[in-house]
Design a protein around this motif. Structure first.
Motif, PDB file in Angstrom:
ATOM      1  N   PRO A 142       0.332   4.650   1.321  1.00 25.03           N
ATOM      2  CA  PRO A 142      -0.658   5.375   2.124  1.00 25.03           C
ATOM      3  C   PRO A 142      -0.738   6.844   1.762  1.00 25.03           C
ATOM      4  O   PRO A 142       0.150   7.400   1.100  1.00 25.03           O
ATOM      5  CB  PRO A 142      -0.147   5.179   3.555  1.00 25.03           C
ATOM      6  N   ALA A 143      -1.792   7.487   2.223  1.00 27.67           N
ATOM      7  CA  ALA A 143      -2.032   8.887   1.874  1.00 27.67           C
ATOM      8  C   ALA A 143      -0.909   9.804   2.331  1.00 27.67           C
ATOM      9  O   ALA A 143      -0.664  10.843   1.713  1.00 27.67           O
ATOM     10  CB  ALA A 143      -3.365   9.341   2.484  1.00 27.67           C
ATOM     11  N   ASP A 144      -0.218   9.438   3.405  1.00 24.94           N
ATOM     12  CA  ASP A 144       0.821  10.317   3.939  1.00 24.94           C
ATOM     13  C   ASP A 144       2.230   9.910   3.540  1.00 24.94           C
ATOM     14  O   ASP A 144       3.193  10.440   4.081  1.00 24.94           O
ATOM     15  CB  ASP A 144       0.724  10.385   5.462  1.00 24.94           C
ATOM     16  N   ILE A 145       2.388   8.982   2.581  1.00 23.46           N
ATOM     17  CA  ILE A 145       3.746   8.522   2.252  1.00 23.46           C
ATOM     18  C   ILE A 145       4.571   9.650   1.627  1.00 23.46           C
ATOM     19  O   ILE A 145       5.794   9.688   1.784  1.00 23.46           O
ATOM     20  CB  ILE A 145       3.716   7.285   1.321  1.00 23.46           C
ATOM     21  N   LEU A 186      -2.225   8.884  -4.346  1.00 25.42           N
ATOM     22  CA  LEU A 186      -2.282   8.487  -2.939  1.00 25.42           C
ATOM     23  C   LEU A 186      -3.681   8.685  -2.371  1.00 25.42           C
ATOM     24  O   LEU A 186      -4.309   9.718  -2.618  1.00 25.42           O
ATOM     25  CB  LEU A 186      -1.275   9.314  -2.140  1.00 25.42           C
ATOM     26  N   PRO A 187      -4.185   7.706  -1.616  1.00 28.01           N
ATOM     27  CA  PRO A 187      -3.569   6.396  -1.341  1.00 28.01           C
ATOM     28  C   PRO A 187      -3.918   5.396  -2.436  1.00 28.01           C
ATOM     29  O   PRO A 187      -4.897   5.574  -3.168  1.00 28.01           O
ATOM     30  CB  PRO A 187      -4.232   5.994  -0.031  1.00 28.01           C
ATOM     31  N   ALA A 211       0.842  -1.185   0.000  1.00 35.52           N
ATOM     32  CA  ALA A 211       0.000   0.000   0.000  1.00 35.52           C
ATOM     33  C   ALA A 211       0.880   1.239   0.000  1.00 35.52           C
ATOM     34  O   ALA A 211       1.906   1.295   0.683  1.00 35.52           O
ATOM     35  CB  ALA A 211      -0.906   0.002   1.220  1.00 35.52           C
ATOM     36  N   GLU A 229      -2.845   0.958  -3.890  1.00 36.52           N
ATOM     37  CA  GLU A 229      -2.075  -0.281  -3.742  1.00 36.52           C
ATOM     38  C   GLU A 229      -1.400  -0.588  -5.064  1.00 36.52           C
ATOM     39  O   GLU A 229      -1.990  -0.382  -6.132  1.00 36.52           O
ATOM     40  CB  GLU A 229      -2.973  -1.444  -3.329  1.00 36.52           C
TER      41      GLU A 229
END
Length: 284
Positions: A180-183, A248-249, A178, A251
């Motif tokens: 993620p939204a904050d990566i 984002l986010p 995944a 997979e």
């Protein structure tokens, strides 16, 4: 092209470099500067550990093959925001990245980094050039990378650079993860790359993206971490082309060849959306 090298002493202020980048929005010329920058740099073990965690690398005593980009990032920023650099930094698009690891990167503490730009060419969407980064230790050249960058809106004379037809090797699923939204914010903290298109949906929309997108070099780093047992530790060249951005986010799934001295890889999303393609070969 003869590079005129300038030695850099103290680390530049990153906030000042980002301020320069934010206020420069115009194309000022169609010629690349012949000046390059060099600096002696130290590996910060705490920062390296944080980078490994965000990108999925194990602590095997070696620098991750993508980590020198982080070491030299401030130097790259300084070059690309200099007065004689003709293109706005925040408008550049990272098209591809080639890394060459020439010797095992274990026990690396102090290195000399150098950055310069070269090979300006016409492209169907503007103009492309190469950002070249190298690391030397006491034995000589240790690592080098070439990032092809696109600047839209530049009109150059000459033949256009066209993408080569893509091969279709037989690959198998190696991993999926995944994003993620904050990566984007996580990666920015360990890399120093706070490009607004990666940080949030709001800041990304200011630059024409409907959502934040993952850093291309995070995608490559996360991929190489997953392929750790597939790749040689040295004498290897790893090249990727960035396709559709990873919104984002989301997979993603990594497909790759079997472990060996050479192979191919693809990073795909839902519906076989192709995010990144490439492979690895002996450096030669």
């Amino acid at each position: 092209m003869t590079i005129q090298w300038q030695e850099v002493g103290a680390a530049p202020s990153m906030s000042a470099l980002y301020a320069k980048a934010a206020t420069r929005r115009k194309i000022t010329a169609k010629v690349l500067p012949e000046q390059g920058l060099r600096q002696v740099l130290q590996v910060d073990q705490q920062r390296l550990a944080a980078y490994r965690k965000v990108c999925g690398f194990s602590d095997n005593g070696l620098l991750p093959p993508t980590y020198p980009h982080v070491l030299a990032f401030a130097l790259q920023m300084q070059l690309l925001t200099a007065r004689d650099f003709p293109f706005p930094l925040l408008g550049l698009i990272h098209l591809s990245n080639r890394i060459r690891v020439l010797r095992p990167m274990g026990g690396v503490g102090q290195v000399r980094a150098s950055v310069h730009v070269e090979n300006l060419q016409a492209h169907p969407k503007g103009a492309v050039f190469d950002l070249v980064t190298r690391l030397d230790d006491q034995l000589g050249l240790l690592w080098e990378a070439t990032s092809q960058m696109l600047c839209k809106g530049v009109q150059l004379d000459g033949a256009l650079v066209e993408d080569a037809p893509a091969a279709s090797p037989v690959l198998v699923e190696v991993a999926r993860w995944a994003a993620p939204a904050d990566i984007g914010r996580q990666y920015a903290k360990v890399s120093g790359d706070y490009n607004p298109i990666h940080l949030s949906g709001l800041s990304a929309r200011l630059f024409g993206f409907p959502t934040a997108i993952a850093h291309g070099l995070w995608n490559k780093a996360r991929t190489l971490a997953a392929l750790d047992s597939h790749l040689p530790e040295a004498n290897v060249e790893i090249e990727v082309t960035f396709k559709k951005p990873v919104r984002l986010p989301s997979e993603v799934t990594l497909l790759a060849s079997a472990a060996g001295s050479s192979g191919d890889l693809r990073l795909i999303g839902a519906g076989e959306l192709e995010h990144m393609v490439g492979g690895w070969r002996p450096a030669g």
